[in-house]
Structures are given as structure tokens and as C-alpha cells.
Design an enzyme around this catalytic site. Structure first.
Site, PDB file in Angstrom:
ATOM      1  N   SER A   1       5.607  -1.742   4.256  1.00 16.59           N
ATOM      2  CA  SER A   1       6.912  -2.047   3.647  1.00 16.59           C
ATOM      3  C   SER A   1       7.618  -3.119   4.455  1.00 16.59           C
ATOM      4  CB  SER A   1       7.782  -0.789   3.610  1.00 16.59           C
ATOM      5  OG  SER A   1       7.090   0.238   2.954  1.00 16.59           O
TER       6      SER A   1
ATOM      7  N   HIS B   1       0.547   2.877  -0.315  1.00 11.84           N
ATOM      8  CA  HIS B   1       1.127   4.148  -0.766  1.00 11.84           C
ATOM      9  C   HIS B   1       0.412   4.642  -2.027  1.00 11.84           C
ATOM     10  CE1 HIS B   1       4.851   2.308   1.219  1.00 11.84           C
ATOM     11  NE2 HIS B   1       4.713   3.439   1.874  1.00 11.84           N
TER      12      HIS B   1
ATOM     13  N   GLY C   1      -1.419   7.991   5.837  1.00  8.87           N
ATOM     14  CA  GLY C   1      -2.230   6.794   6.060  1.00  8.87           C
ATOM     15  C   GLY C   1      -2.694   6.633   7.506  1.00  8.87           C
ATOM     16  N   GLN C   2      -3.932   6.218   7.643  1.00  5.25           N
ATOM     17  CA  GLN C   2      -4.478   5.894   8.975  1.00  5.25           C
ATOM     18  C   GLN C   2      -3.696   4.754   9.629  1.00  5.25           C
ATOM     19  OE1 GLN C   2      -8.659   4.484   9.263  1.00  5.25           O
ATOM     20  NE2 GLN C   2      -7.855   3.411  11.056  1.00  5.25           N
ATOM     21  N   LYS C   3      -3.055   3.923   8.798  1.00  2.33           N
ATOM     22  CA  LYS C   3      -2.196   2.846   9.294  1.00  2.33           C
ATOM     23  C   LYS C   3      -1.269   3.355  10.407  1.00  2.33           C
ATOM     24  CE  LYS C   3       0.769  -0.753   8.996  1.00  2.33           C
ATOM     25  NZ  LYS C   3       2.063  -0.160   9.040  1.00  2.33           N
TER      26      LYS C   3
ATOM     27  N   GLN D   1      14.268   9.304  12.444  1.00  2.00           N
ATOM     28  CA  GLN D   1      13.065   8.735  13.068  1.00  2.00           C
ATOM     29  C   GLN D   1      13.228   7.268  13.467  1.00  2.00           C
ATOM     30  OE1 GLN D   1      10.566   9.442   9.458  1.00  2.00           O
ATOM     31  NE2 GLN D   1       9.605   7.517  10.027  1.00  2.00           N
TER      32      GLN D   1
HETATM   33  P1  AMP Z   1       6.011   4.899   4.952  1.00  4.67           P
HETATM   34  O1  AMP Z   1       6.670   4.742   3.619  1.00  4.67           O
HETATM   35  O2  AMP Z   1       5.851   3.635   5.721  1.00  4.67           O
HETATM   36  O3  AMP Z   1       6.608   6.025   5.759  1.00  4.67           O
HETATM   37  O4  AMP Z   1       4.524   5.346   4.647  1.00  4.67           O
HETATM   38  C1  AMP Z   1       4.251   6.478   3.855  1.00  4.67           C
HETATM   39  C2  AMP Z   1       2.788   6.811   3.988  1.00  4.67           C
HETATM   40  O5  AMP Z   1       2.011   5.701   3.548  1.00  4.67           O
HETATM   41  C3  AMP Z   1       2.396   7.082   5.456  1.00  4.67           C
HETATM   42  O6  AMP Z   1       1.499   8.183   5.480  1.00  4.67           O
HETATM   43  C4  AMP Z   1       1.717   5.785   5.845  1.00  4.67           C
HETATM   44  O7  AMP Z   1       0.755   5.939   6.865  1.00  4.67           O
HETATM   45  C5  AMP Z   1       1.052   5.389   4.528  1.00  4.67           C
HETATM   46  N1  AMP Z   1       0.747   3.956   4.544  1.00  4.67           N
HETATM   47  C6  AMP Z   1       1.562   2.947   4.934  1.00  4.67           C
HETATM   48  N2  AMP Z   1       0.914   1.764   4.872  1.00  4.67           N
HETATM   49  C7  AMP Z   1      -0.348   2.031   4.434  1.00  4.67           C
HETATM   50  C8  AMP Z   1      -1.491   1.243   4.172  1.00  4.67           C
HETATM   51  N3  AMP Z   1      -1.499  -0.077   4.358  1.00  4.67           N
HETATM   52  N4  AMP Z   1      -2.623   1.855   3.729  1.00  4.67           N
HETATM   53  C9  AMP Z   1      -2.642   3.197   3.546  1.00  4.67           C
HETATM   54  N5  AMP Z   1      -1.587   4.009   3.774  1.00  4.67           N
HETATM   55  C10 AMP Z   1      -0.448   3.440   4.218  1.00  4.67           C
END
Ligand code: AMP
Length: 284
Positions: free
Chosen positions: A188, A37, A149-151, A61
Site C-alpha cells: 500500500s 491482498h 502475507g510473507q511480505k 501499531q
Molecule cells: P496490510 O494492509 O499492509 O496490513 O496487509 C494486510 C495483509 O496483506 C498482511 O498479511 C500482509 O502481509 C499482506 N500483504 C501485503 N503486501 C503483500 C504482498 N505484496 N503479497 C502478499 N501479501 C501481502
């Protein structure tokens, strides 16, 4: 850092800043923040004069209610991290600020085949929820640049489709996946792994890296089968291992060596669902 919980307060603050010529970079999150993040925050800060981060665990979601209940919350630590990174605004809305008319009769979005494959197939309704929250957040934040994130590869494609469907003019930046030293993609949900399953979890990136290292023009389906077997042998319950073209996410089973590809996987370790993906460059 200014912490805002109300949509009106956010609009008022940002419209003033935009009237003065500031550009806004936006990083939406569900909290339980990690370096992945933070890398998005850093990209936003580099590209814009105002950085907005949101933390909102979006109920619409989660196709699995118990996944929603168990989603990690580390708010105090998150606030400290964001402050340290120089975020200007943290938007921390209540559910009724995002869904003022309630959770019923929310809009639906025509995402086409993107909703029928991979995450769309295994998490029914998930991407509708992603679009509902992102549409509302983008309407409130009116950012110039959005960092994701590309993740969450398919999510980036869905949000790109949402921007197309709604005509919202923000630029979407897909940022690289940050990994732990052993290769596990930061997430997370990793916080919910036991020491033993944390040790096993790395197999998901190993499986994708193996595909990336060994793939050759011709049949690709056997790579997915072998990766799936490897994950099962290491304690995973596999939703999918798949190879798709990187631009459109069309699943393929034959490769000409020229089309840029992405290998993607989703699998459970006990009740923790992990996803990951890797881009596969074309044969030189
Ligand atoms: P989330 O809190 O899981 O909804 O993620 C918020 C943003 O962080 C989303 O755009 C995810 O794709 C990005 N994100 C999550 N994990 C990673 C990671 N390991 N590297 C880069 N971006 C990430």
C-alpha cells in the site's frame, strides 16, 4: 458482500453461520488494497465457506504518528475490489469497536527476542500494536483459517507467537509475496512513491535477489554490507539488511549451507519506508 461496522453485529452474524457448519477464512488488512491482498482473499475463499476481510488502520501499531496520518485510504475502490472477489463480510470497525476501553492500558504480550530485532528494533511498540489488534480481531471473527502475507515475515512470526500465547486455535497460512513485474513487492505504501522514487524502489528486491543468488556457506555478513551500500548508492536510508534462519528468525553471520534462511531489508526512500524479504533455499 455484507459490510459490518459493529463488533456485536459481526459476532451475531458469524455465530449463526458457524452453528450451521460453515468454516471461516479471515484476511485482516489496513486497506489501500492491491493484488497482494487479493491473493490472500483468493486463498481464503478456496479454503473456507465464508470469507471475512477487515479494513482497519490500527493506530496502536504506528510508532510514527505521521506515518499513520499519511497512510493511504482508498475505501470505495477497496469495497469494489472485495465485492468482485466474492468476499462475504467486510468488517470496517470504528476505533472504539476494536478498543472499547480506549487506547490506554492495552494488554502487552511477551514476544521475547522477536520484539528486539529487525522491525521490532526499528519500530518500537509496533508488534505490541499488531498483537493488540489481532487478538481483538481474532476474538471477534473466530476464524478457522487466517491468511497473512510473507511480505511481512516477522509479523507472521509474531502472530504465530500470539496464537501460541493466547491458545487461539486458528490456523495461520503464510502466503507468498506478490510482486510488480520489475520485482518490487506490492505494498500500500508504494502509492506514496513519486515516479522517480518508484523507479529506485526496485533496488530493494534487487539487493535481496543478489544475496539469494550469491550466498555461499561461510561468512554472510559481507552480503548484508554490500546490499546496504548498494541501497545507499541508490538513494535509500537503510534501517537494516539482515540474514536470519527462516524458522526462528535468529540473525546469523555464518552459514553451513543447510539451514534454510531468509534475507530481509527495510529502508526509506524519502519518507516512505519499504520492507521486503526473500527465502533462501539450502545448497543442494
Ligand atoms: P496490510 O494492509 O499492509 O496490513 O496487509 C494486510 C495483509 O496483506 C498482511 O498479511 C500482509 O502481509 C499482506 N500483504 C501485503 N503486501 C503483500 C504482498 N505484496 N503479497 C502478499 N501479501 C501481502
Amino acid at each position: 458482500m455484507i459490510l459490518l461496522k459493529r463488533a456485536n453485529a459481526l459476532r451475531e452474524y458469524l455465530s449463526g453461520k458457524q452453528a450451521n457448519g460453515n468454516t471461516i477464512g479471515f484476511v485482516p488488512t489496513m486497506g489501500a488494497l492491491h493484488q497482494g491482498h487479493i491473493s490472500l482473499i483468493q486463498a481464503a475463499r478456496k479454503g473456507n465457506s465464508i470469507t471475512v476481510c477487515s479494513i482497519f488502520v490500527n493506530p496502536t501499531q504506528f510508532n510514527d504518528p505521521s506515518d499513520f496520518q499519511r497512510y493511504p485510504v482508498t475505501l470505495e475502490k477497496d469495497i469494489q475490489l472485495l465485492e468482485k472477489e466474492g468476499v462475504d463480510i467486510l468488517f470496517l470497525p470504528y476505533v472504539d469497536e476494536i478498543y472499547p476501553d480506549g487506547l490506554k492500558n492495552l494488554p502487552s504480550y511477551d514476544l521475547g527476542y522477536l520484539e528486539t530485532i529487525l522491525e521490532g528494533k526499528y519500530r518500537p511498540g509496533h508488534f505490541q500494536g499488531v498483537c493488540q489488534v489481532m487478538h481483538r480481531l481474532l476474538t471477534l471473527v473466530t476464524c478457522d483459517d487466517l491468511y497473512m502475507g510473507q511480505k511481512d515475515y516477522q509479523q507472521c512470526m509474531v502472530v504465530s507467537k500470539l496464537l501460541q500465547l493466547t491458545g487461539i486455535k486458528t490456523r495461520l497460512h503464510t502466503c507468498p509475496t506478490l510482486r510488480e513485474p520489475d520485482g518490487l513487492a506490492m505494498s500500500s505504501r508504494n502509492m506514496r512513491l513519486s515516479p522517480e522514487t518508484r523507479h529506485q524502489a526496485v533496488c530493494i528486491s534487487t539487493a535481496l535477489q543478489t544475496i539469494k543468488n550469491h550466498i555461499k556457506p561461510g561468512d554472510t555478513a559481507h552480503h548484508c554490507r554490500e546490499a546496504e551500500q548498494f541501497l545507499q548508492e541508490n538513494g535509500f536510508k537503510v534501517d537494516y539488511v539482515a540474514i536470519a534462519d527462516a524458522a526462528e528468525l535468529r540473525l546469523i553471520s555464518q552459514w553451513d549451507g543447510n539451514l534454510p534462511l531468509v534475507a530481509l531489508a527495510a529502508a526509506y526512500l524519502n519518507d516512505v519506508r519499504l520492507i521486503d524479504n526473500m527465502l533462501i533455499p539450502t545448497v543442494q
